[in-house]
Write a protein that holds these residues in place. Structure first.
Motif, PDB file in Angstrom:
ATOM      1  N   THR A 226       0.838  -1.200   0.000  1.00  0.00           N
ATOM      2  CA  THR A 226       0.000   0.000   0.000  1.00  0.00           C
ATOM      3  C   THR A 226       0.873   1.251   0.000  1.00  0.00           C
ATOM      4  O   THR A 226       0.596   2.215  -0.726  1.00  0.00           O
ATOM      5  CB  THR A 226      -0.913   0.009   1.241  1.00  0.00           C
ATOM      6  N   ARG A 227       1.947   1.214   0.788  1.00  0.00           N
ATOM      7  CA  ARG A 227       2.857   2.364   0.822  1.00  0.00           C
ATOM      8  C   ARG A 227       3.542   2.551  -0.528  1.00  0.00           C
ATOM      9  O   ARG A 227       3.736   3.689  -0.977  1.00  0.00           O
ATOM     10  CB  ARG A 227       3.908   2.154   1.917  1.00  0.00           C
ATOM     11  N   GLU A 230       1.173   4.331  -2.856  1.00  0.00           N
ATOM     12  CA  GLU A 230       1.074   5.767  -2.569  1.00  0.00           C
ATOM     13  C   GLU A 230       2.195   6.540  -3.258  1.00  0.00           C
ATOM     14  O   GLU A 230       1.981   7.656  -3.754  1.00  0.00           O
ATOM     15  CB  GLU A 230       1.118   6.002  -1.062  1.00  0.00           C
ATOM     16  N   GLU A 231       3.383   5.963  -3.297  1.00  0.00           N
ATOM     17  CA  GLU A 231       4.523   6.637  -3.917  1.00  0.00           C
ATOM     18  C   GLU A 231       4.501   6.546  -5.437  1.00  0.00           C
ATOM     19  O   GLU A 231       4.997   7.434  -6.125  1.00  0.00           O
ATOM     20  CB  GLU A 231       5.838   6.040  -3.388  1.00  0.00           C
TER      21      GLU A 231
END
Length: 364
Positions: A226-227, A230-231
């Protein structure tokens, strides 16, 4: 000479005959030798390693019923030249080498993987023999303990080369043990980013940041996938819009995910968490049978790449990177032992909060 010996499934300290160099070989004194995760695997799973290697077509022929001296991450000093050597490096020169010794039997070459050979000792012994043509002199000013980390850092460099990176890629490193840290260091040199790294261990996460990771994730609190998303998601990207479905609008940046854990179940987790068309590079060495569902990879059109080791050129380049300060290895060295301390060091390395890399100094 004294050595820590893998004998009868245990590690013991004993005296062995001094190794004798064959044609084109030199005798070296082991100055420092790192304990690798592969050494730990061999200690706990040696018969399984040998069986899997044979079934996979490898020439890995270690006989677990005979003595073996582990150790393949070394820096050494030349103490004598064997027959038919060119003496290109004088006695006293500090050297590194790809951990392979080659001897000739007529026209046939016998290849001995140092650290996993019954006939030639590895770096947990006071002395070894190395092929003169494979020696690389340690650059002036580089410490012995840092030079000894050339081999493990070369593993990360090789993995990153195999990933075929582009400047658009957003890398994600799963696992920040020595292998993952080596990958992070290589990614930093490659200039891709942000580099996202995930590990459950606070100590390893701190080391990952030191080695160059830009974003550090505790998987117990946040999903690294998920992180990553986001990036990698550009402004205005909407996967449900007709424009995105037709491939005409903003696109997600490509994912390159490095598996640096080497335990069953991780590949399946990656197949589930990875975005479409991700490239997964498996660097961790799993010694157990594993299972995963191919449909996840099929449905997402994932690319699964397994890697091992490095080339001689990659090894030499890694030493240069360390010498020039491109790879900062000092934080990785968390302990040093003599041969008497090797067995305890194998146990201590099970605690990621206590150690990253322990060096063996057989001359102690």
């Amino acid at each position: 000479m004294r050595a820590a010996i893998f004998r009868g499934g245990d590690l013991v300290v004993d005296t062995l005959p001094e190794p004798k160099p064959a044609d084109g070989q030199v005798v070296v004194k082991t100055l420092a030798c790192g304990i690798c995760g592969s050494d730990l695997h061999a200690f706990h799973h040696a018969p399984k390693m040998v069986d899997a290697a044979k079934r996979s077509g490898s020439s890995f022929v270690m006989d677990v019923k005979r003595d073996i001296v582990f150790g393949h991450e070394f820096c050494a000093e030349i103490v004598d030249h064997g027959p038919n050597t060119q003496k290109t490096h004088k006695v006293g020169t500090r050297v590194c080498s790809v951990p392979v010794a080659i001897t000739l039997a007529g026209e046939k070459a016998n290849i001995h993987p140092l650290g996993y050979s019954n006939d030639m000792p590895g770096g947990f012994a006071e002395n070894m023999v190395l092929n003169e043509m494979m020696l690389i002199e340690v650059p002036n000013g580089l410490s012995t303990e840092h030079a000894a980390l050339t081999e493990p850092m070369a593993v990360g460099w090789h993995a990153v080369q195999k990933a075929r990176l582009t400047k658009e890629d957003v890398p994600l490193v799963i696992g920040c043990g020595p292998v993952g840290l080596a990958v992070i260091a290589a990614l930093k040199i490659a200039g891709v980013g942000p580099i996202i790294a995930a590990d459950f261990s606070p100590a390893r996460r701190k080391l990952a940041e030191t080695m160059g990771a830009d974003i550090i994730i505790d998987p117990a609190e946040h999903s690294p996938y998920t992180r990553w998303a986001e990036e990698a998601t550009p402004e205005g990207y909407d996967p449900t819009s007709v424009i995105s479905i037709l491939g005409m609008g903003p696109k997600m940046r490509p994912a390159v995910i490095f598996e640096c854990v080497g335990v069953p179940g991780i590949i399946q987790q990656m197949l589930e968490g990875a975005p479409r068309e991700a490239r997964i590079v498996v660097v961790g060495v799993c010694m157990e049978q594993d299972r995963f569902e191919p449909f996840f990879a099929i449905n997402k059109e994932l690319n699964l790449q397994f890697v091992l080791g490095y080339t001689p050129d990659e090894f030499a380049l890694t030493l240069r990177h360390i010498a020039e300060g491109d790879i900062e290895v000092a934080p990785l060295v968390t302990g040093k032992v003599g041969v008497e301390g090797v067995k305890q060091a194998f146990s201590d390395l099970a605690n990621p909060e206590a150690h990253a890399k322990i060096l063996v100094e057989p001359w102690r």
